[in-house]
Structure formats: structure tokens, C-alpha cells
Design a protein around this motif. Structure first.
Motif, PDB file in Angstrom:
ATOM      1  N   GLY A   1    -118.045 -40.350  -1.580  1.00 45.28           N
ATOM      2  CA  GLY A   1    -116.931 -40.675  -2.463  1.00 45.28           C
ATOM      3  C   GLY A   1    -116.861 -39.747  -3.657  1.00 45.28           C
ATOM      4  N   PRO A   2    -115.770 -39.837  -4.426  1.00 44.20           N
ATOM      5  CA  PRO A   2    -115.664 -39.059  -5.666  1.00 44.20           C
ATOM      6  C   PRO A   2    -116.814 -39.409  -6.598  1.00 44.20           C
ATOM      7  CG  PRO A   2    -113.556 -40.057  -5.081  1.00 44.20           C
ATOM      8  CD  PRO A   2    -114.582 -40.665  -4.183  1.00 44.20           C
ATOM      9  N   LEU A   3    -117.306 -38.420  -7.312  1.00 38.86           N
ATOM     10  CA  LEU A   3    -118.506 -38.619  -8.113  1.00 38.86           C
ATOM     11  C   LEU A   3    -118.225 -38.317  -9.574  1.00 38.86           C
ATOM     12  CD1 LEU A   3    -121.471 -39.365  -7.970  1.00 38.86           C
ATOM     13  CD2 LEU A   3    -122.002 -36.981  -7.452  1.00 38.86           C
ATOM     14  N   GLN A   4    -118.483 -39.318 -10.431  1.00 40.22           N
ATOM     15  CA  GLN A   4    -118.318 -39.152 -11.868  1.00 40.22           C
ATOM     16  C   GLN A   4    -119.634 -38.718 -12.499  1.00 40.22           C
ATOM     17  OE1 GLN A   4    -117.070 -43.114 -12.816  1.00 40.22           O
ATOM     18  NE2 GLN A   4    -114.963 -42.792 -12.155  1.00 40.22           N
ATOM     19  N   SER A   5    -119.542 -38.097 -13.670  1.00 39.79           N
ATOM     20  CA  SER A   5    -120.725 -37.547 -14.319  1.00 39.79           C
ATOM     21  C   SER A   5    -121.795 -38.592 -14.587  1.00 39.79           C
ATOM     22  CB  SER A   5    -120.321 -36.876 -15.649  1.00 39.79           C
ATOM     23  OG  SER A   5    -119.485 -35.766 -15.418  1.00 39.79           O
ATOM     24  N   ASN A   6    -121.367 -39.820 -14.925  1.00 37.97           N
ATOM     25  CA  ASN A   6    -122.361 -40.840 -15.268  1.00 37.97           C
ATOM     26  C   ASN A   6    -123.058 -41.438 -14.050  1.00 37.97           C
ATOM     27  OD1 ASN A   6    -120.177 -42.278 -14.288  1.00 37.97           O
ATOM     28  ND2 ASN A   6    -120.242 -43.856 -15.863  1.00 37.97           N
ATOM     29  N   LYS A   7    -122.707 -40.965 -12.864  1.00 35.26           N
ATOM     30  CA  LYS A   7    -123.322 -41.489 -11.640  1.00 35.26           C
ATOM     31  C   LYS A   7    -124.105 -40.433 -10.877  1.00 35.26           C
ATOM     32  CE  LYS A   7    -119.790 -45.069 -11.210  1.00 35.26           C
ATOM     33  NZ  LYS A   7    -118.679 -45.615 -10.416  1.00 35.26           N
ATOM     34  N   THR A   8    -124.204 -39.242 -11.427  1.00 31.91           N
ATOM     35  CA  THR A   8    -124.858 -38.169 -10.683  1.00 31.91           C
ATOM     36  C   THR A   8    -126.354 -38.408 -10.520  1.00 31.91           C
ATOM     37  OG1 THR A   8    -125.062 -36.879 -12.731  1.00 31.91           O
ATOM     38  CG2 THR A   8    -123.177 -36.392 -11.280  1.00 31.91           C
ATOM     39  N   ARG A   9    -127.005 -39.000 -11.518  1.00 31.29           N
ATOM     40  CA  ARG A   9    -128.456 -39.155 -11.431  1.00 31.29           C
ATOM     41  C   ARG A   9    -128.855 -40.033 -10.247  1.00 31.29           C
ATOM     42  NH1 ARG A   9    -132.653 -37.964 -14.428  1.00 31.29           N
ATOM     43  NH2 ARG A   9    -131.339 -37.386 -16.211  1.00 31.29           N
ATOM     44  N   ALA A  10    -128.153 -41.138 -10.058  1.00 24.86           N
ATOM     45  CA  ALA A  10    -128.499 -42.033  -8.943  1.00 24.86           C
ATOM     46  C   ALA A  10    -128.312 -41.329  -7.603  1.00 24.86           C
ATOM     47  CB  ALA A  10    -127.647 -43.293  -9.008  1.00 24.86           C
TER      48      ALA A  10
ATOM     49  N   GLU B   1    -131.114 -38.689  -7.145  1.00 20.93           N
ATOM     50  CA  GLU B   1    -132.438 -39.266  -6.899  1.00 20.93           C
ATOM     51  C   GLU B   1    -132.540 -40.018  -5.579  1.00 20.93           C
ATOM     52  OE1 GLU B   1    -133.716 -39.929 -11.611  1.00 20.93           O
ATOM     53  OE2 GLU B   1    -133.149 -41.665 -10.365  1.00 20.93           O
ATOM     54  N   GLY B   2    -131.416 -40.509  -5.051  1.00 22.57           N
ATOM     55  CA  GLY B   2    -131.520 -41.436  -3.933  1.00 22.57           C
ATOM     56  C   GLY B   2    -130.854 -41.043  -2.630  1.00 22.57           C
ATOM     57  N   PHE B   3    -130.109 -39.933  -2.625  1.00 26.45           N
ATOM     58  CA  PHE B   3    -129.361 -39.571  -1.432  1.00 26.45           C
ATOM     59  C   PHE B   3    -129.872 -38.265  -0.828  1.00 26.45           C
ATOM     60  CE2 PHE B   3    -126.770 -42.748  -3.292  1.00 26.45           C
ATOM     61  CZ  PHE B   3    -125.990 -43.275  -2.272  1.00 26.45           C
ATOM     62  N   ASP B   4    -129.563 -38.085   0.435  1.00 27.88           N
ATOM     63  CA  ASP B   4    -129.929 -36.860   1.144  1.00 27.88           C
ATOM     64  C   ASP B   4    -128.796 -35.842   1.135  1.00 27.88           C
ATOM     65  OD1 ASP B   4    -132.556 -37.847   2.318  1.00 27.88           O
ATOM     66  OD2 ASP B   4    -131.160 -39.346   3.092  1.00 27.88           O
ATOM     67  N   TRP B   5    -127.569 -36.346   1.084  1.00 22.04           N
ATOM     68  CA  TRP B   5    -126.383 -35.495   1.110  1.00 22.04           C
ATOM     69  C   TRP B   5    -125.363 -36.005   0.093  1.00 22.04           C
ATOM     70  CZ3 TRP B   5    -124.504 -31.624   4.699  1.00 22.04           C
ATOM     71  CH2 TRP B   5    -125.393 -31.282   5.713  1.00 22.04           C
ATOM     72  N   VAL B   6    -124.547 -35.100  -0.421  1.00 21.36           N
ATOM     73  CA  VAL B   6    -123.356 -35.462  -1.193  1.00 21.36           C
ATOM     74  C   VAL B   6    -122.222 -34.572  -0.695  1.00 21.36           C
ATOM     75  CG1 VAL B   6    -124.023 -33.923  -3.102  1.00 21.36           C
ATOM     76  CG2 VAL B   6    -122.347 -35.735  -3.484  1.00 21.36           C
ATOM     77  N   HIS B   7    -121.076 -35.196  -0.374  1.00 25.32           N
ATOM     78  CA  HIS B   7    -119.993 -34.476   0.307  1.00 25.32           C
ATOM     79  C   HIS B   7    -118.820 -34.132  -0.590  1.00 25.32           C
ATOM     80  CE1 HIS B   7    -120.967 -35.228   4.738  1.00 25.32           C
ATOM     81  NE2 HIS B   7    -121.972 -35.777   4.077  1.00 25.32           N
ATOM     82  N   ALA B   8    -118.801 -34.563  -1.798  1.00 26.60           N
ATOM     83  CA  ALA B   8    -117.556 -34.463  -2.566  1.00 26.60           C
ATOM     84  C   ALA B   8    -117.713 -33.669  -3.863  1.00 26.60           C
ATOM     85  CB  ALA B   8    -117.016 -35.855  -2.860  1.00 26.60           C
ATOM     86  N   VAL B   9    -118.511 -32.620  -3.846  1.00 26.41           N
ATOM     87  CA  VAL B   9    -118.654 -31.774  -5.037  1.00 26.41           C
ATOM     88  C   VAL B   9    -117.362 -30.976  -5.210  1.00 26.41           C
ATOM     89  CG1 VAL B   9    -119.890 -29.829  -6.043  1.00 26.41           C
ATOM     90  CG2 VAL B   9    -121.155 -31.621  -4.849  1.00 26.41           C
TER      91      VAL B   9
END
Length: 237
Positions: free
Chosen positions: A85-94, A97-105
């Protein structure tokens, strides 16, 4: 979740996998070159457990609070977690720290935060740059003509591993139009590879346009409804 529902999920997975394999064959793709990401957003932990029992291990989540609850409930499960999903700055740390992939940079600032916040004991976070190939104002994603500079910046960040591009194009029913949107993403990625970036992932295609995405080179398709059924109403974020 009762046994019948779990059986339905297992059957659905078999059907989707068969569709993927058939599309690979029709479009002269190498067998096994397209992976399935089961989009489990809004579906309960029990649904994910049923999918795991049926051999699925990669799951995509859009909403961070919901995803965190599921991650903690499934700590001991063999899961590759994808944040799509879309990622806001205040949620990047989680996510870092907890995911293997992020698709929406789609912004350098987000990528820099993810890189800085990725724990050093973990492998770099796999990521895709989201491209808004259809130019829809309602959707996230970088414009096609802005992909190249962002990709080179992201690829240089030590806490990230840029794997490729992702898109969520305008929903259309015409097969040729579906292919055109996905072809644009594939061509952008090919240009980046020619420039020396080591990319291997095209994250594109969902339940209603899976065939067109595979025809144009998708390596990962994001399928939710065809696996888990209709999504329950949103209750998080």
C-alpha cells in the motif's frame, strides 16, 4: 474459519496457480517465471493460515495496523511479508523492521527513511518503485519520465535492494489496453537494466488483468479476490 472455507481457499489457490502456469505457456514464458503474491488485506488470520496450509508463503498487505496485528499473530509461520500500500513517512520504520518487501516506493524521502531504518542484522529490504503509468490523479506512483533518476537514487541506498517496478494501472476491460499499460512498465524496466541496474521484478497484474500482465513480462502477480473471495469491509486506518 470452518473446514469448508479453508478448502475453498486451497481450491482457489490451485485454480490461480493453474491460470498462471497456463498463461506462462501461452505467452512463451519460462515455466515458474511468474510468482503469486496472495493479497490478504482485510482477510482474517485464519484465511492466511489456510493459504499457508495450501502451500502459499508470500502475502501482501496494504494497511499497516492490520498487517502488524497479523505479523504478530503469525510470528512462527513461514511467511514472506510484502507491504503493497501507499506508505507515509510516519510508518516507514514498522515496514523497514518487519517486512521483506515494499512495493510502493514513489519518493526518495520514503526510500531514504526505509534504508536508514532497516535493521543492520537483516538483509536489505527488497523494494519496487511504483509507477503511475496511467497518469491517474487518484493513484500513487511516480510519473514514467521521473522513474530513471529515482531508480538510480534508490539503488544506491545501502538498506534497500531495488528489485524492479510496480504499477496499478487504470482498470479497463480491453485486453489490448491492459497490455499497453503493462508494456510501458516493462519497457521502462528494460531501459533501467540497460543503464546497469540489476532488476528482476515486474510487480503487475491482479485478478482481472493477470493474463495481460503475464503476456507483457510480469514476474509477480498480486491476487486477492480470486484467492480469498470478496474482501470484508475495511476496519483499519
Amino acid at each position: 474459519m470452518n473446514d469448508a472455507q479453508a478448502t475453498t481457499i486451497a481450491s482457489n489457490l490451485d485454480t490461480v496457480r493453474a491460470e498462471i502456469r497456463a498463461a506462462e505457456q501461452r505467452w512463451n514464458r519460462a515455466p515458474g517465471s511468474v510468482s503469486l503474491l496472495a493479497v490478504s488485506k482485510r482477510h482474517p488470520v485464519a484465511a492466511i493460515e489456510a493459504a499457508i496450509a495450501a502451500g502459499q508463503h508470500a502475502f501482501g498487505e496494504n494497511y499497516l495496523q492490520e498487517a502488524e496485528e497479523k505479523r504478530h499473530a503469525l510470528t512462527d509461520a513461514d511467511i514472506e511479508w510484502h507491504f503493497i500500500g501507499p506508505l507515509q513517512s510516519n510508518k516507514t520504520r514498522a515496514v523497514a523492521e518487519g517486512f521483506d518487501w515494499v512495493h510502493a516506493v514513489d519518493r526518495l524521502k520514503i526510500a531514504q527513511r526505509l534504508s536508514a531504518q532497516r535493521p543492520s542484522e537483516l538483509a536489505p529490504l527488497n523494494c519496487c518503485i511504483q509507477v503511475n503509468v496511467s497518469g491517474e490523479g487518484s493513484k500513487s506512483g511516480v510519473a514514467p519520465d521521473e522513474v530513471t533518476p529515482l531508480a538510480h537514487e534508490v539503488a544506491s541506498l545501502p538498506g534497500l535492494r531495488l528489485r524492479g517496478l510496480m504499477t496499478l494501472p487504470e482498470a479497463v476491460v480491453d485486453f489490448a489496453a491492459q497490455r499497453q499499460a503493462f508494456r510501458q512498465l516493462a519497457e521502462l524496466q528494460a531501459e533501467l537494466v540497460q543503464q546497469g541496474l540489476n532488476l528482476d521484478t515486474l510487480s503487475m497484474g491482479m485478478t482481472n488483468d493477470l493474463e495481460a500482465a503475464i503476456a507483457e513480462g510480469a514476474t509477480l502477480v498480486r491476487i486477492g479476490t480470486a484467492v480469498f473471495g470478496p474482501r470484508p469491509e475495511k476496519t483499519h486506518e
